[in-house]
Design a protein around this motif. Structure first.
Motif, PDB file in Angstrom:
ATOM      1  N   CYS A 101     -10.092  -3.869  -2.079  1.00  0.00           N
ATOM      2  CA  CYS A 101      -8.930  -3.967  -1.196  1.00  0.00           C
ATOM      3  C   CYS A 101      -8.480  -2.562  -0.800  1.00  0.00           C
ATOM      4  CB  CYS A 101      -7.777  -4.695  -1.890  1.00  0.00           C
ATOM      5  SG  CYS A 101      -8.159  -6.392  -2.384  1.00  0.00           S
ATOM      6  N   ASP A 102      -8.509  -2.278   0.494  1.00  0.00           N
ATOM      7  CA  ASP A 102      -8.012  -0.994   0.998  1.00  0.00           C
ATOM      8  C   ASP A 102      -6.486  -1.070   0.988  1.00  0.00           C
ATOM      9  OD1 ASP A 102      -7.405   1.346   2.302  1.00  0.00           O
ATOM     10  OD2 ASP A 102      -8.951   1.109   3.840  1.00  0.00           O
ATOM     11  N   ARG A 103      -5.908  -0.627  -0.106  1.00  0.00           N
ATOM     12  CA  ARG A 103      -4.497  -0.772  -0.460  1.00  0.00           C
ATOM     13  C   ARG A 103      -4.228  -2.214  -0.891  1.00  0.00           C
ATOM     14  NH1 ARG A 103      -2.039   3.834   0.211  1.00  0.00           N
ATOM     15  NH2 ARG A 103      -2.634   5.272   1.864  1.00  0.00           N
ATOM     16  N   GLY A 104      -3.112  -2.390  -1.605  1.00  0.00           N
ATOM     17  CA  GLY A 104      -2.744  -3.702  -2.116  1.00  0.00           C
ATOM     18  C   GLY A 104      -1.282  -4.003  -1.837  1.00  0.00           C
ATOM     19  N   ILE A 105      -0.821  -5.134  -2.320  1.00  0.00           N
ATOM     20  CA  ILE A 105       0.523  -5.622  -2.011  1.00  0.00           C
ATOM     21  C   ILE A 105       1.604  -4.605  -2.374  1.00  0.00           C
ATOM     22  CG2 ILE A 105       2.211  -7.433  -2.454  1.00  0.00           C
ATOM     23  CD1 ILE A 105      -0.269  -8.338  -0.880  1.00  0.00           C
TER      24      ILE A 105
END
Length: 430
Positions: A101-105
């Motif tokens: 994930c290219d960045r997350g929540i």
């Protein structure tokens, strides 16, 4: 490292690759993808939702505060749906599968004021244990070149990047802090050249997954443990008060930044289980914050070639309850308060042992971190009084700390704490 299970018992591993501006995420993601594909894994790459939306003409400085809040709300919901699409594909994959994930929540929270983030959580019935801990298996933060590699900080390789170097440093700090508390969090700084930085990132993922990379990578990062005497100087004249994720404040509510960094506290409970022989260990763990819990099952296999690999699986509340019946009466339940914090780009976890426990654990505080630094090269937090390093001292292993003396086995055990124990058996991962 805990992971989901796909078809045919394949591994499904959810990784967040995050970091400050110009930290090497794009290059790192491509290299990581190639590396795992060469191992025979299926790799999915979840695109960065923010870049997609910002690339459509959205400009932060054109938005009102209310519009920013609404944008972040929609951004996170869009990110969740995009991620879930890839997670569903991965769960049906017959091969081992890595989802990057290219960045997350939690990256979204770094761009909001704390009170606005709280509003979004309340509006959507979100909690950080689900958003941060349960959703992803590992988080890797690539530190911005603006911190320690300033000569390499550039704006011309990303059309949506507009941050000057000072803003980049602040965004890196906020993004890194947003993930503090995740049980498996690695920070890759700029202490080496960029090639080595990328290799260290790949090595961190392999290390957490238990993959032997041979000569292709040097997995020189290891866990180091230290015995802590006390957390604060008893001679401090002011009364300190814990203020959640916002660090410590004095009796007037003023932040004591120099005394303690921001942190996240969790309740952690371990129980050892009965195993077929004494060469094998098994335990279950519940880890919670604000009434929200995750559950993990860990097994340590018998030693092979001087290695005893540990396998971790995230389990449901139902599975946890069923496994708890197999608790080994020869071991105490271990209760800890786990404090997680960043200190000079190094991620630390500090376990503060709590009652009920064996007398040997009363007042026990153990600090640990994963690092490639050896001996005195590792700078330890100055606000802690460190007694000694205990990395190789078997007496401080959790297995030995929880072991009952021979005359204690048949005694009536202390009343267990029930916080985090599911009252009813329900399906689904908590």
């Amino acid at each position: 490292m805990s992971q989901k299970v796909g078809r045919d018992n394949s591994k499904v591993y959810r990784l967040v690759l995050t970091g400050g501006p110009c930290g090497g995420k794009t290059t790192g993601q491509a290299r990581l993808c190639t590396f795992f594909e060469n191992l025979g894994w299926k790799v999915y790459r979840v695109p960065e939702t923010a870049s997609i939306l910002l690339g459509g003409g959205i400009k932060w400085h054109d938005l009102t505060q209310e519009e920013v809040l609404g944008f972040q709300d929609n951004l996170i919901k869009t990110m969740m749906q995009v991620e879930n699409t890839f997670f569903d594909l991965a769960s049906n994959c017959r091969r081992n599968c890595l989802v990057i994930c290219d960045r997350g929540i939690m990256d979204g929270s770094a761009y909001l004021k704390p009170e606005d983030w709280k509003k979004l959580k309340e509006k959507n019935n979100w909690n950080e244990v689900d958003l941060r801990d349960s959703r992803y298996n590992l988080v890797v933060h690539m530190v911005s070149a603006a911190i320690g590699a300033e000569d390499f900080y550039r704006l011309d390789n990303n059309s949506t990047r507009t941050e000057g170097i000072e803003i980049a440093r602040e965004l890196d700090k906020l993004t890194a802090q947003a993930w503090v508390g995740h049980p498996y969090y690695d920070v890759i700084d700029n202490s080496t050249d960029f090639e080595r930085k990328v290799v260290r990132m790949i090595a961190a993922v392999c290390n957490r997954l238990g993959i032997e990379a041979g000569d292709r990578l040097s997995l020189d990062s290891k866990k180091r443990k230290f015995l802590v005497n006390k957390m604060m100087d008893d001679s401090d004249s002011f009364q300190l008060k814990i203020n959640g994720a916002h660090g410590l404040t004095d009796e007037k509510g003023i932040s004591v930044v120099n005394s303690y960094p921001q942190f996240q506290d969790f309740i952690v409970v371990h129980d050892y289980l009965v195993t077929p022989n004494h060469h094998m260990q098994a335990r279950i763990r519940r880890r919670g914050q604000n009434g929200n819990w995750t559950y993990t099952h860990t097994t340590r296999r018998p030693e092979i070639n001087k290695e005893s690999p540990e396998l971790r699986m995230q389990i449901s509340a139902r599975e946890y309850r069923l496994l708890l019946v197999q608790k080994d009466v020869n071991h105490y339940t271990i209760y800890k308060k786990r404090r997680c914090f960043l200190w000079k780009n190094q991620y630390f976890q500090m376990d503060i042992y709590e009652e009920p426990c064996h007398p040997r654990c009363r007042g026990l505080i153990i600090l640990e971190t994963y690092t490639t630094l050896l001996d005195k090269d590792l700078e330890l937090p100055g606000f802690l009084e460190i007694i000694k390093e205990i990395t190789n001292d078997g007496n401080y292993s959790m297995y030995k700390l929880s072991k009952k003396d021979s005359d204690e086995v048949n005694r009536v055990p202390p009343s267990p704490r029930t916080d985090g124990v599911p009252e009813t058996i329900t399906d689904g991962v908590v």
